[in-house]
Design an enzyme around this catalytic site. Structure first.
Site, PDB file in Angstrom:
ATOM      1  N   CYS A 105      12.383  33.890 -18.438  1.00  0.00           N
ATOM      2  CA  CYS A 105      11.115  34.509 -18.062  1.00  0.00           C
ATOM      3  C   CYS A 105      11.360  35.902 -17.501  1.00  0.00           C
ATOM      4  CB  CYS A 105      10.402  33.667 -17.010  1.00  0.00           C
ATOM      5  SG  CYS A 105      10.029  32.028 -17.609  1.00  0.00           S
ATOM      6  N   PHE A 244       6.617  18.318 -10.395  1.00  0.00           N
ATOM      7  CA  PHE A 244       7.600  17.456  -9.749  1.00  0.00           C
ATOM      8  C   PHE A 244       7.453  16.003 -10.207  1.00  0.00           C
ATOM      9  CE2 PHE A 244       7.406  20.988  -6.653  1.00  0.00           C
ATOM     10  CZ  PHE A 244       8.756  21.328  -6.645  1.00  0.00           C
ATOM     11  N   ALA A 245       7.218  15.813 -11.503  1.00  0.00           N
ATOM     12  CA  ALA A 245       6.989  14.471 -12.046  1.00  0.00           C
ATOM     13  C   ALA A 245       8.319  13.750 -12.227  1.00  0.00           C
ATOM     14  CB  ALA A 245       6.259  14.568 -13.386  1.00  0.00           C
ATOM     15  N   ARG A 246       8.432  12.594 -11.593  1.00  0.00           N
ATOM     16  CA  ARG A 246       9.610  11.741 -11.705  1.00  0.00           C
ATOM     17  C   ARG A 246       9.148  10.347 -12.134  1.00  0.00           C
ATOM     18  NH1 ARG A 246      10.957  16.268 -11.290  1.00  0.00           N
ATOM     19  NH2 ARG A 246      12.671  17.159 -10.053  1.00  0.00           N
ATOM     20  N   GLU A 247      10.010   9.344 -12.016  1.00  0.00           N
ATOM     21  CA  GLU A 247       9.693   8.018 -12.543  1.00  0.00           C
ATOM     22  C   GLU A 247       8.397   7.456 -11.959  1.00  0.00           C
ATOM     23  OE1 GLU A 247      12.919   5.352 -12.217  1.00  0.00           O
ATOM     24  OE2 GLU A 247      14.261   6.520 -13.510  1.00  0.00           O
ATOM     25  N   GLN A 248       8.251   7.486 -10.661  1.00  0.00           N
ATOM     26  CA  GLN A 248       7.029   6.967 -10.045  1.00  0.00           C
ATOM     27  C   GLN A 248       6.512   7.919  -8.970  1.00  0.00           C
ATOM     28  OE1 GLN A 248       5.200   3.991 -10.778  1.00  0.00           O
ATOM     29  NE2 GLN A 248       6.473   4.072 -12.616  1.00  0.00           N
ATOM     30  N   ARG A 249       6.740   9.204  -9.169  1.00  0.00           N
ATOM     31  CA  ARG A 249       6.272  10.210  -8.215  1.00  0.00           C
ATOM     32  C   ARG A 249       5.812  11.442  -8.974  1.00  0.00           C
ATOM     33  NH1 ARG A 249       9.988  12.639  -5.665  1.00  0.00           N
ATOM     34  NH2 ARG A 249      11.789  11.790  -6.780  1.00  0.00           N
TER      35      ARG A 249
END
Length: 261
Positions: A105, A244-249
């Site tokens: 960028c 900040f997408a993770r497995e369950q967050r």
């Protein structure tokens, strides 16, 4: 299929121990696009999904709108050149800027500072929504299907989802190229993205948000962080941004009504 990696001899340190090993490094190639005989851009990219990348770039930059706008596309892989013959571009020349597009960028990349970008985006009207668990499923898919990243650590990846199913995937050394490839693939297959989800491995800058707006995608899920300018644009353009997408967050930053608990 093109070779996606090359092997390099490297000196690897483990504590105070040094060892020569063979390491896989991701390839980066220049791709110069000519439209109706005029050189318009050089993209630095991964040597895959070249046709999709070109179609997506031309679509997102306003050169084409429908498949019938392209009469011919020729690709010379040895010289990394593409020639496209299509409809005359109606964008005003004084509003366009020939640009060198890098994989990272920076000032070289299109943003709202180019007048044509402003003309091409409008607030979305989609009321499409998804269950929270569906958002998690796309994150899990991304984590489980990143083989080239696992091998080299050198690419971004992204996909298009609908009702829990993954319809398209792409990867590239350049974050922007991932979106152009997804856009070009949808363009080639006639897929309308207005009620779909894009999930993505990187962070969300204003330039990435602008790509999503041009694709008319209402929900963007990213593993990385958004910038404040991206969120201001997302709110104005009615786009749901998840970071900040993770497995369950995950964090829902804008237009949260599209995510159902």
């Amino acid at each position: 299929m093109p070779n996606e990696t090359v092997t390099h001899s490297i000196l690897k340190a483990n504590g105070l121990t040094l060892e020569w090993v063979e390491d896989e490094v991701v390839r980066e190639v220049p791709l110069t696009i000519h439209y109706n005989g005029e050189e318009i851009a050089t993209l630095l990219c991964s040597p895959s999904q070249t046709e999709e990348l070109v179609y997506g770039f031309l679509l997102n930059e306003g050169f084409i709108r429908v498949p019938q706008d392209v009469q011919e596309l020729r690709h010379d892989p040895s010289d990394h050149l593409v020639w496209v013959e299509g409809k005359p571009c109606n964008l005003q020349k004084e509003l366009m800027s020939k640009r060198f597009v890098s994989a990272c960028c920076g000032k070289s990349r299109a943003s709202f500072c180019f007048a044509n970008d402003v003309l091409m985006v409008t607030p979305l009207t989609s009321t499409y929504s998804i269950p929270l668990q569906e958002a998690y499923s796309y994150v899990q898919f991304l984590q489980s299907n990143s083989n080239l990243f696992d091998l080299t650590g050198g690419v971004h990846s992204g996909g298009v989802g609908y009702q829990g199913k993954v319809l398209q995937m792409s990867y590239d050394i350049g974050r922007h190229n991932v979106f152009d490839k997804l856009s070009g693939s949808a363009f080639n297959t006639g897929l309308n993205l207005e009620n779909h989800v894009i999930f993505f491995s990187g962070r969300v800058s204003s330039e990435i948000l602008l790509k999503v707006a041009k694709m008319k995608v209402p929900i963007l899920i990213a593993r990385g962080a958004p910038t404040d300018m991206a969120l201001s644009q997302a709110a104005a353009l009615n786009i749901t941004v998840i970071g900040f997408a993770r497995e369950q967050r995950l964090n829902i930053y804008t237009c949260p009504d599209r995510i159902i608990p």
